[in-house]
Scaffold this active site. Structure first.
Site, short mmCIF file in Angstrom:
data_model
loop_
_atom_site.label_atom_id
_atom_site.label_comp_id
_atom_site.label_asym_id
_atom_site.label_seq_id
_atom_site.Cartn_x
_atom_site.Cartn_y
_atom_site.Cartn_z
N ASN A 201 -2.07 34.73 11.12
CA ASN A 201 -2.74 34.67 12.42
C ASN A 201 -4.25 34.80 12.21
O ASN A 201 -4.72 34.97 11.09
CB ASN A 201 -2.19 35.73 13.38
CG ASN A 201 -2.38 37.13 12.83
OD1 ASN A 201 -3.52 37.60 12.67
ND2 ASN A 201 -1.29 37.82 12.52
N ALA A 268 -3.83 46.51 12.94
CA ALA A 268 -3.46 45.24 12.28
C ALA A 268 -2.69 44.35 13.25
O ALA A 268 -1.94 44.82 14.10
CB ALA A 268 -2.62 45.54 11.05
N LYS A 282 7.55 25.33 -4.21
CA LYS A 282 7.03 24.60 -3.05
C LYS A 282 8.15 23.77 -2.42
O LYS A 282 8.80 22.99 -3.13
CB LYS A 282 5.88 23.70 -3.51
CG LYS A 282 5.20 22.99 -2.38
CD LYS A 282 4.02 22.17 -2.86
CE LYS A 282 3.54 21.28 -1.75
NZ LYS A 282 3.16 19.96 -2.19
N PRO A 299 9.73 44.73 10.45
CA PRO A 299 9.75 46.11 10.95
C PRO A 299 8.53 46.35 11.84
O PRO A 299 7.47 45.79 11.59
CB PRO A 299 9.66 46.95 9.67
CG PRO A 299 9.12 46.03 8.62
CD PRO A 299 9.55 44.65 9.00
N ASP A 300 8.69 47.17 12.86
CA ASP A 300 7.55 47.56 13.70
C ASP A 300 6.94 48.81 13.06
O ASP A 300 7.51 49.91 13.12
CB ASP A 300 8.02 47.83 15.14
CG ASP A 300 6.84 48.06 16.07
OD1 ASP A 300 5.86 48.70 15.64
OD2 ASP A 300 6.89 47.59 17.21
N ILE A 301 5.78 48.63 12.44
CA ILE A 301 5.17 49.72 11.66
C ILE A 301 4.77 50.88 12.58
O ILE A 301 5.02 52.05 12.31
CB ILE A 301 3.95 49.19 10.88
CG1 ILE A 301 4.39 48.05 9.97
CG2 ILE A 301 3.27 50.31 10.09
CD1 ILE A 301 3.25 47.27 9.33
#
Ligand code: CTP
Length: 393
Positions: A201, A268, A282, A299-301
């Site tokens: 992102n 983050a 590749k 995972p949701d840190i």
């Protein structure tokens, strides 16, 4: 607060009385300390009148110990303007007049410099090195700004506005967080598709790096766990940078230190999903067909830290919302067991990914609400750290 305004010999010294006036209007007690050169630009009578107190200029006037009594009296020493010479002397520990002796006697966390000089002097490697040294010791610096300079040129070197100097004083932590360890996450995560491609992102990491700096300036030791970013490591020695790539690597780095930390600010932009399969070669095109990627949740840190949070630990998350912003952010604050949530506004021009400015609303678990204007990310970071500190002390 008790504030000493130090004045050194530059043309911006004519703005020092305005700094003093604003500080007194905000309820602070002020004493002025000026070098001989400063008194070429602004008079003793002016400084004593606006501060309502005797000027400190002569090292030996009161038995030679006033630098110590003033240091004990002052919560903060602000030098406005701070010349290249004053900065160089402080970085070298030189104490050869009243103000420089007071500065060397003062703990670096209690010093704010508002540099003002010609652009060439500000960019001189010696000045850059001296400012970096002083910041690494915990000295705060506000400005300089770009604009018309007294020498007739345009460029960086103008002293920060008196109002900005007064706001910067509010942002100084004075070492409140010293002997504390804080964790910051920053930047994007990259989730590998194959050996040459990833899902990522636009996060630049600027907000997280500014937070790490603001915490370190307030005296904390900081573990900065960052996803891929082109940003250089902040120059403060109290920041320990750990580079990671994926959400799972970030979680592992964060879990390794969280137990030792007084608090964490997770800024983050973690990818919520990653490819279920990550090819180590590749992936080749298959004729004319499209490609379907199966994604699985990361995972949701933040939520993981919230579940293991101990009494006395402070956990701060960010929220990026487009609808029902405050209600959604408050729900996230409760669900993830946070103490504060910083709501990013994407509606305002100048806020969000990549840019140097941001605008946030901070919501506290006890119902507190603070709003920043559109500020540089550095100022937003100082505001966030100040809010957290005030709620703690
Ligand atoms: N966060 C995290 N780990 C994740 C996702 C998010 O630690 N896997 C953290 C971010 O660093 C940020 C906060 O969670 O502090 C909020 O992220 P955001 O994307 O706004 O919220 P989500 O919880 O992912 O929820 P949603 O995308 O549904 O709004």
């Amino acid at each position: 607060m008790n504030i000493v305004v130090g004045i050194t010999g530059g043309i911006a010294a004519y703005k020092a009385p305005e700094v003093v006036r604003l500080l007194r209007r905000a309820g602070h007690a002020v004493r002025c300390a000026a070098t001989d050169h400063a008194l070429q630009f602004v008079t003793r009578v002016t400084l004593e009148t606006v501060s309502g107190a005797p000027l400190y200029n002569d090292l030996f006037a009161s038995g030679g110990t006033e630098h110590i009594s003033l240091r004990e009296w002052a919560d903060i020493v602000v030098v406005a303007p701070a010349t290249a010479n004053c900065i160089a002397k402080l970085a070298s520990g030189i104490a050869d007049d009243a103000l420089s002796t007071l500065l060397v006697a003062t703990e670096p966390h209690h010093v704010l410099l508002a540099p003002a000089m010609n652009s060439g002097m500000w960019r001189h490697p010696a000045t850059e090195r001296n400012v970096a040294i002083l910041r690494s010791w915990g000295v705060s610096v506000v400005g300089p700004e770009s604009g018309a300079l007294a020498c007739g040129t345009d460029g960086i070197g103008r002293m920060a506005d008196p109002a900005a100097i007064v706001s910067a004083i509010d942002g100084i932590g004075c070492g409140v967080l010293s002997s504390q360890r804080w964790l910051v996450t920053a930047g994007p995560t990259y989730e590998k598709i194959d050996s040459v491609r990833f899902i990522g992102n636009y996060s630049s990491g600027k907000m997280g790096f500014a937070l790490a700096e603001a915490l370190a300036e307030a005296g904390a030791d900081v573990d900065l766990v960052t996803g891929p970013t082109s940003l250089a490591i902040p120059s403060l020695p109290r920041i320990h940078r750990v580079d990671v790539e994926s959400a799972r690597e970030m979680l592992a780095a964060v879990e390794a230190v969280w137990g030792e930390c007084h608090g964490a600010i997770l800024s983050a932009a973690v990818a919520d999903y990653r490819p279920a399969e990550q090819a180590d070669h590749k992936i080749k095109k298959q004729g004319d067909e499209g490609l379907t990627l199966q994604l699985v949740q990361n995972p949701d840190i933040l939520a993981t830290l919230g579940r293991s949070k101990r009494e006395g630990q402070t956990l701060v998350g960010f929220a990026l919302e487009t609808d029902n912003e405050e209600a959604n952010a408050t729900a996230k604050l409760r669900k993830k067991n946070l103490d504060f949530i910083v709501l990013n506004s994407l509606r305002d021009a100048g806020a969000g990914f990549g840019v140097d400015t941001n605008k946030v609303t901070i919501l506290g678990a006890k119902g507190g609400r603070w709003e920043s204007g559109l500020m540089t990310k550095r100022e937003v970071a100082q505001t966030i750290v100040r809010v957290i500190m005030k709620a703690e002390v």
